[in-house]
Design a protein around this motif. Sequence first.
Motif, PDB file in Angstrom:
ATOM      1  N   CYS A 186      16.400  29.775 -41.740  1.00  0.00           N
ATOM      2  CA  CYS A 186      15.500  30.228 -40.401  1.00  0.00           C
ATOM      3  C   CYS A 186      15.063  31.419 -40.660  1.00  0.00           C
ATOM      4  CB  CYS A 186      16.579  30.292 -39.439  1.00  0.00           C
ATOM      5  SG  CYS A 186      17.101  28.601 -38.610  1.00  0.00           S
ATOM      6  N   TRP A 187      13.793  31.296 -40.065  1.00  0.00           N
ATOM      7  CA  TRP A 187      12.958  32.548 -40.075  1.00  0.00           C
ATOM      8  C   TRP A 187      13.727  33.933 -39.258  1.00  0.00           C
ATOM      9  CZ3 TRP A 187      11.619  34.871 -35.256  1.00  0.00           C
ATOM     10  CH2 TRP A 187      10.980  36.047 -35.222  1.00  0.00           C
ATOM     11  N   ARG A 188      13.579  35.101 -39.742  1.00  0.00           N
ATOM     12  CA  ARG A 188      13.906  36.310 -39.257  1.00  0.00           C
ATOM     13  C   ARG A 188      12.827  37.369 -39.443  1.00  0.00           C
ATOM     14  NH1 ARG A 188      18.361  33.413 -41.225  1.00  0.00           N
ATOM     15  NH2 ARG A 188      20.320  33.790 -39.985  1.00  0.00           N
ATOM     16  N   PRO A 189      12.920  38.093 -38.185  1.00  0.00           N
ATOM     17  CA  PRO A 189      11.877  39.210 -38.534  1.00  0.00           C
ATOM     18  C   PRO A 189      12.038  40.131 -39.693  1.00  0.00           C
ATOM     19  CG  PRO A 189      13.230  39.293 -36.215  1.00  0.00           C
ATOM     20  CD  PRO A 189      13.885  38.296 -37.326  1.00  0.00           C
ATOM     21  N   ARG A 192       4.415  30.264 -33.700  1.00  0.00           N
ATOM     22  CA  ARG A 192       4.238  31.821 -33.502  1.00  0.00           C
ATOM     23  C   ARG A 192       5.777  32.474 -33.390  1.00  0.00           C
ATOM     24  NH1 ARG A 192       1.937  31.732 -29.057  1.00  0.00           N
ATOM     25  NH2 ARG A 192       3.422  32.762 -27.427  1.00  0.00           N
ATOM     26  N   LEU A 193       5.833  33.399 -33.977  1.00  0.00           N
ATOM     27  CA  LEU A 193       7.106  34.165 -34.144  1.00  0.00           C
ATOM     28  C   LEU A 193       7.125  35.596 -33.401  1.00  0.00           C
ATOM     29  CD1 LEU A 193       6.491  33.146 -37.899  1.00  0.00           C
ATOM     30  CD2 LEU A 193       8.475  32.261 -36.916  1.00  0.00           C
ATOM     31  N   VAL A 194       7.875  35.870 -32.643  1.00  0.00           N
ATOM     32  CA  VAL A 194       7.651  36.887 -32.063  1.00  0.00           C
ATOM     33  C   VAL A 194       8.966  37.853 -31.981  1.00  0.00           C
ATOM     34  CG1 VAL A 194       6.947  37.878 -29.424  1.00  0.00           C
ATOM     35  CG2 VAL A 194       6.221  35.737 -30.330  1.00  0.00           C
ATOM     36  N   SER A 195       8.836  39.249 -32.196  1.00  0.00           N
ATOM     37  CA  SER A 195       9.926  39.987 -32.053  1.00  0.00           C
ATOM     38  C   SER A 195       9.338  41.605 -31.786  1.00  0.00           C
ATOM     39  CB  SER A 195      10.592  40.152 -33.305  1.00  0.00           C
ATOM     40  OG  SER A 195      11.737  40.955 -33.349  1.00  0.00           O
ATOM     41  N   TYR A 223      12.190  35.193 -30.700  1.00  0.00           N
ATOM     42  CA  TYR A 223      12.128  33.828 -30.264  1.00  0.00           C
ATOM     43  C   TYR A 223      10.877  33.215 -30.980  1.00  0.00           C
ATOM     44  CZ  TYR A 223       8.375  34.817 -26.942  1.00  0.00           C
ATOM     45  OH  TYR A 223       7.183  35.434 -26.410  1.00  0.00           O
ATOM     46  N   VAL A 224      10.761  31.997 -30.914  1.00  0.00           N
ATOM     47  CA  VAL A 224       9.443  31.355 -31.603  1.00  0.00           C
ATOM     48  C   VAL A 224       8.831  30.535 -30.372  1.00  0.00           C
ATOM     49  CG1 VAL A 224      10.459  31.359 -33.871  1.00  0.00           C
ATOM     50  CG2 VAL A 224      10.919  29.450 -32.659  1.00  0.00           C
ATOM     51  N   VAL A 225       7.550  30.019 -30.754  1.00  0.00           N
ATOM     52  CA  VAL A 225       6.900  29.358 -29.831  1.00  0.00           C
ATOM     53  C   VAL A 225       6.372  28.203 -31.020  1.00  0.00           C
ATOM     54  CG1 VAL A 225       5.182  29.066 -28.155  1.00  0.00           C
ATOM     55  CG2 VAL A 225       6.173  31.276 -28.508  1.00  0.00           C
ATOM     56  N   VAL A 226       6.277  26.917 -30.428  1.00  0.00           N
ATOM     57  CA  VAL A 226       5.973  25.961 -31.370  1.00  0.00           C
ATOM     58  C   VAL A 226       4.920  25.084 -30.798  1.00  0.00           C
ATOM     59  CG1 VAL A 226       6.662  23.618 -32.900  1.00  0.00           C
ATOM     60  CG2 VAL A 226       8.222  25.749 -32.487  1.00  0.00           C
ATOM     61  N   GLY A 229       6.681  24.431 -27.152  1.00  0.00           N
ATOM     62  CA  GLY A 229       8.116  24.447 -26.929  1.00  0.00           C
ATOM     63  C   GLY A 229       8.619  25.814 -27.368  1.00  0.00           C
ATOM     64  N   TYR A 230       9.760  26.351 -27.157  1.00  0.00           N
ATOM     65  CA  TYR A 230      10.337  27.351 -27.188  1.00  0.00           C
ATOM     66  C   TYR A 230      11.723  27.253 -27.902  1.00  0.00           C
ATOM     67  CZ  TYR A 230       6.861  29.176 -24.210  1.00  0.00           C
ATOM     68  OH  TYR A 230       5.563  29.269 -23.480  1.00  0.00           O
ATOM     69  N   ALA A 231      12.141  28.335 -28.864  1.00  0.00           N
ATOM     70  CA  ALA A 231      13.405  27.996 -29.755  1.00  0.00           C
ATOM     71  C   ALA A 231      13.865  29.589 -30.015  1.00  0.00           C
ATOM     72  CB  ALA A 231      13.201  27.088 -30.840  1.00  0.00           C
ATOM     73  N   GLN A 232      15.200  29.614 -30.373  1.00  0.00           N
ATOM     74  CA  GLN A 232      15.670  30.950 -31.067  1.00  0.00           C
ATOM     75  C   GLN A 232      14.991  31.131 -32.340  1.00  0.00           C
ATOM     76  OE1 GLN A 232      19.668  31.905 -31.099  1.00  0.00           O
ATOM     77  NE2 GLN A 232      19.975  30.973 -29.113  1.00  0.00           N
ATOM     78  N   ALA A 233      14.724  30.108 -33.262  1.00  0.00           N
ATOM     79  CA  ALA A 233      14.293  30.311 -34.479  1.00  0.00           C
ATOM     80  C   ALA A 233      13.553  29.221 -34.961  1.00  0.00           C
ATOM     81  CB  ALA A 233      15.294  30.864 -35.281  1.00  0.00           C
ATOM     82  N   TRP A 234      12.924  29.324 -36.093  1.00  0.00           N
ATOM     83  CA  TRP A 234      12.188  28.036 -36.752  1.00  0.00           C
ATOM     84  C   TRP A 234      12.773  28.142 -38.298  1.00  0.00           C
ATOM     85  CZ3 TRP A 234       9.237  24.258 -35.682  1.00  0.00           C
ATOM     86  CH2 TRP A 234       8.627  23.666 -36.845  1.00  0.00           C
ATOM     87  N   ASP A 235      13.267  26.725 -38.493  1.00  0.00           N
ATOM     88  CA  ASP A 235      13.825  26.336 -39.713  1.00  0.00           C
ATOM     89  C   ASP A 235      12.753  25.973 -40.715  1.00  0.00           C
ATOM     90  OD1 ASP A 235      15.369  25.083 -41.885  1.00  0.00           O
ATOM     91  OD2 ASP A 235      16.859  24.660 -40.538  1.00  0.00           O
ATOM     92  N   LEU A 236      12.617  26.980 -41.657  1.00  0.00           N
ATOM     93  CA  LEU A 236      11.637  26.738 -42.782  1.00  0.00           C
ATOM     94  C   LEU A 236      11.622  25.513 -43.521  1.00  0.00           C
ATOM     95  CD1 LEU A 236      11.521  30.359 -43.791  1.00  0.00           C
ATOM     96  CD2 LEU A 236       9.392  29.238 -42.607  1.00  0.00           C
TER      97      LEU A 236
END
Length: 450
Positions: free
Chosen positions: A212-215, A53-56, A37-40, A6-13
């Motif tokens: 939420c995660w940020r780069p 996975r956290l991508v920027s 964006y993130v991949v779960v 799945g994909y999302a704008q961010a990941w809530d830690l």
Amino acid sequence: MGVEVGYAQAWDLEARAPWRPMSAGQARERDAAGIPYVVVYREPGREAPLEVRLVSWQDHYVGLWVYDDQGRRTYDMDMRLLDEPSRLLRRYTVRWHYTGPEMPEFDQGCPRITVDLFPDGRGRRTDEPQGERGGSYVTSPTLRGDERWIDRPAFGEWPLLSAQVHRLVEPPTFVAAEAGEEAEAAEAAEAGEAGGVDGANEPGGADAPATCWRPPRPPQPGPINELFRPGVRVTDGYHPEMTVVEPCRVGTLRVPSGLLAVSGPDADEGDGPCITVPVPPGEYVLDEALVRYSYHCEWRDREVTTTTRTAVRVLVGETPAATWEMALGPDDDLRLFIQEQTAGFDTDGATGCFADAGAWEPLVALFERGLIRGEPDLDGYEDIDDGSLFMQRTWDEASGGELMAFATTGDGTYPVWVGRCEAGEVVSVVVLVEGMPELLPERDGTTADA
């Protein structure tokens, strides 16, 4: 084994959940534009994800977090895209070895291994068998090239990098997770509010929860201008209220070469100054930022008021700085900086200096002869005893260049902040000797930098 992607704008830690899920199509657009964006990856029936996975790409960054059955992060990998577009450097990794299912996430006693890697083959492995509560030992990691680098897969073709951690024997089969109505609504909202992916430069935007995660970002300068503005109220976290008073002018510094050096003169190993900043050749004012505060003195058993220094500055121009940037050394590459990593000068003797880089070697030699060797009646050297942070001055008769050494609050690395006017010209160079205080509201309720 089937694995949902799945994909999302961010990941809530904190919630361990995606924030603003999105479709694969929208994630592909963000990937092409370099936007975060993130991949779960999830295993059906398992509450915690297998990995996130956290991508920027705009930050040259890909992160990987691996979770265990208890929902604890067991692995954190920071990968960086460098000059070679097809490879990612496994820049920084941390692995936690929880001693049992009841041990909390990131427990101070949890054994962990940290690995730092650099493109030139250097590296450092730190083992902490008792976690933060025990000792550690450092070695050089012996890794093959394919263990340092990973080929950059195309979008949608990433492998499950945690397959070995989860002891998966057979290659997983990936199945697209259903984005649902929430993802469609989020996609429409983002397109309407930000003008599509081009405007959504942060994961989730400004309304994303703080959890939420940020780069990763290098340290920010903070409101440096306010440290030199009388009347501003600040706190260092220990004293609840401190008031900025008029800066103290200490003297001047001659920089005839047009290259200002900022470094630790005590840590010089013949490699020249740590930081250099081009400035017009000339003579510049040196001053200090001061704050005044009151506290209860146990020795005197009464309230006393005192003044202390927070920063030293070379004032290149009279125009206030419109922007601030962290000065980099010749070997610094921001693409390799992990979260909150700083560039700056190192000191082993709680000392920094401003100097003319064109006369660096003779100026430092005079500093060592006067301070360390204690040579009497040394021409080109003087001790400063005026109550300021500046302690020694040296000057080079041949070039006219000068060095002014100042005290810091301890050993370590001190960032150098360069202030520029709106036209982009250097107007100020500052070193914070106590860290950046926090601004307090003005008496009318506004903030000092409003």
